[in-house]
Structure formats: C-alpha cells, structure tokens
Design an enzyme around this catalytic site. Structure first.
Site, PDB file in Angstrom:
ATOM      1  N   ILE A  14      78.653  79.957  60.729  1.00 39.98           N
ATOM      2  CA  ILE A  14      79.737  79.379  61.521  1.00 39.98           C
ATOM      3  C   ILE A  14      80.994  80.224  61.421  1.00 39.98           C
ATOM      4  CG2 ILE A  14      80.676  77.832  59.749  1.00 39.98           C
ATOM      5  CD1 ILE A  14      80.205  77.082  63.511  1.00 39.98           C
ATOM      6  N   SER A  36      83.355  85.914  49.809  1.00 41.84           N
ATOM      7  CA  SER A  36      81.937  85.614  49.998  1.00 41.84           C
ATOM      8  C   SER A  36      81.201  85.872  48.695  1.00 41.84           C
ATOM      9  CB  SER A  36      81.342  86.481  51.116  1.00 41.84           C
ATOM     10  OG  SER A  36      79.928  86.424  51.110  1.00 41.84           O
ATOM     11  N   LYS A  91      83.520  71.137  59.343  1.00 43.20           N
ATOM     12  CA  LYS A  91      82.850  69.847  59.222  1.00 43.20           C
ATOM     13  C   LYS A  91      81.466  70.034  58.595  1.00 43.20           C
ATOM     14  CE  LYS A  91      79.649  70.574  62.364  1.00 43.20           C
ATOM     15  NZ  LYS A  91      78.215  70.488  62.028  1.00 43.20           N
ATOM     16  N   ASP A 169      74.374  66.916  59.860  1.00 38.82           N
ATOM     17  CA  ASP A 169      75.285  68.048  60.028  1.00 38.82           C
ATOM     18  C   ASP A 169      75.591  68.260  61.504  1.00 38.82           C
ATOM     19  OD1 ASP A 169      76.533  70.631  58.666  1.00 38.82           O
ATOM     20  OD2 ASP A 169      75.475  71.290  60.456  1.00 38.82           O
TER      21      ASP A 169
END
Length: 311
Positions: A14, A36, A91, A169
């Site tokens: 995402i 990361s 989200k 999700d």
C-alpha cells in the site's frame, strides 16, 4: 503554509502503490525519510532506516504515515507522538479499539495530530450517496465485497494471523462507506465468520445489521475467494422507493438506475489534501465507527471452520 516534511514507516504494497506516488505529486509534502525492516528504500527519500525509532529522531520530520500491519501500529504511533510527530494511520488504524482510543488521548495531550484514513470514503460518489439518503428510512441494504486475496495481498502472511483482520481488511472499506452514507447508525445484529482450518483470521463473513428505527433487510457478504471480476458493490433502497447503488469500491454511483457519478478513484490524493488541512489546523480526526462494527462482528460472531487455504 510551510512544506510538511514527512516520513513513511513500513514500505509494503500500500505504501508503494499509493502513499509514495501521492506524496511525490502533492506540493504540500516532501518525503524526507522511510523506514523498512526489510531494508527497502525509495529514491525520493533522503534517509532510509531499518529501525523506525531512528527515523523519529530526525528533527525536521513533522509527521509520519504508518503503513505497517495493524498488530504493531500502536507502539509505533505512540513512539511517534511522544517524539513530537503527527501521525497518519493506514486502515485498520490499530489492532484494537482501546489502542486507538489511547492514541487519540495521547495526541491531545502532546498537541499533535492523529488522522485515521478510511480511503473508501474519499470518493465523490460516496458524498453524493450520503446526500441522496439524508432523511430517508432505509428498507434494504446489501453490501457485496468479494475479491481475490491472492491478487491483492500476495505473500502477506500477517493478514492471516490473529489481529490481521482477514477478510475484514478489505471489508472495513465497505463498512466505512456504510457508516458514512447511512442516515442513522447501524449495528451488527448477527455475524457468521468463516475461518480456514489453517488460519487465525476469517476468509469470509456474512453480516446482518439492525437500526434503531425500522426493521429493514440489511446484509453484508465479504469473501476473499473470488477470482475473475471483483465485486465491491453497495445497494440501498429506502421505504419511499429510492434505489441507489455504489460500485467499483465507491467510485461510481447510480440513483434510480441512472448513472450519477463515474470517476477513477483518487482516494489517496484526497487523503493527503485532508492531512495537510489537519496539520495546518493542528486538529486530529479519529473516526471509530467502521472499526467498531468490525469489533462487534468479531465479538458476537459465530465461528465456522472451512477448508484450509494456501496462498
């Protein structure tokens, strides 16, 4: 207003598909750093870190977008707020409602912004649907949210773990639209959750809703096993006979069988425009309504075991 220096924590699908290109195209933001655990980086970032806590030490970072799995998001967001950074939450915003409430309270205490981003709400079609339904009594609601998990979440094993939400999700996107457009609150009346024998999160769900007024037929069906064309539809009918249908994840709208809105999704562009407004106003925006429905679906859900599922 001054340029917002921003960092991204978590460089999964995402972040790469949406956050990075949208930030690059937005003149109000500049990507300063990324973090990361897998050592991924990006050419637009001046700094790259393995440990997000090192990113938070950068004094020029005003805000961070947290794009990690939800299970670890609370501690990262807490550390960011304590470090004086405002926070944009992908989200689902956290693993639990209690965690999200804690972040809301902490942000108010330290004077920083927390922004819960329900991207499916950021469509013109959703806004127009809300206007069309205002003041009406709902007779029927059918949410059909079916997609191919292998296509949209390749190799994301965390999503099958406890706290990974499974089919909720994507399903929470549908619920975020429902809580936005319905003229009165809806509640989870019943919930049937299908768990693969080898997974700790559901692959499908069947929900029935209720409202304070009326006894409408209000249903939702989520499924992660659909191949071929994907289905992201919401159909609504009022007692007065008004019919409305949102398709393509909330980007297209029909009212009475007539096409009213047909646009390509530009949800994340709108999210970052809103984040700019919130940062300038020093105001948080925490919408818990979609999250509460997911929590309720799990709380009263009947567990149904289905065949094992492999990616």
């Amino acid at each position: 207003m001054a340029l917002h220096q921003i960092g991204i924590i978590g460089l999964g699908k995402i972040a790469q598909d949406q956050h990075l290109p949208v930030i690059k195209a937005n003149p109000d933001f500049q990507l300063l750093a990324v973090s990361s655990q897998r050592g991924l980086t990006h050419e637009d970032a001046r700094y790259t870190f393995l440990d997000y806590r090192d990113l938070l030490k950068l004094p020029d970072i005003e805000a961070v977008s947290i794009c990690t799995p939800p299970q670890v998001r609370h501690q990262i967001a807490r550390d960011a707020l304590v470090a004086g950074k405002s926070v944009l939450l992908e989200k689902p915003p956290a693993a639990t409602l209690s965690e999200l409430e804690d972040l809301k309270e902490l942000a108010a205490k330290v004077g920083k912004v927390v922004f819960t981003t329900w991207h499916a709400q950021y469509n013109k079609a959703v806004d127009e649907a809300k206007k069309a339904l205002a003041g009406w009594t709902i007779k029927r609601l059918l949410v059909t949210w079916k997609e191919d998990v292998r296509h949209w979440h390749p190799g994301q094993q965390w999503i099958w773990e406890a706290g990974g939400f499974g089919v909720f999700d994507p399903g929470i996107n549908a619920l975020s639209i429902v809580t936005r457009i319905m003229p009165e609150p809806v509640f989870i009346k019943s919930s049937s959750l299908e768990f693969p024998a080898n997974r700790d999160a559901p692959i499908a769900a069947n929900l029935a809703f209720s409202m304070s007024h009326g006894q409408g037929d209000l249903q939702a069906v989520f499924d992660w096993r659909q191949t071929g064309p994907q289905t992201w539809d919401i159909e609504v009918e009022t007692e007065a006979g008004l019919t409305l249908k949102l398709t393509h994840g909330g980007s297209c709208l029909e009212i009475g069988g007539r096409e009213v809105v047909k646009e390509d999704p530009a949800e994340y562009q709108a999210i970052y425009r809103r984040f700019d407004e919130l940062l300038n106003a020093r105001q948080s925006e925490v919408d818990t309504a979609p999250f509460r429905l997911v929590a309720d679906a799990f709380m009263i859900g009947k567990r149904v075991q289905v065949d094992a599922f492999e990616d």
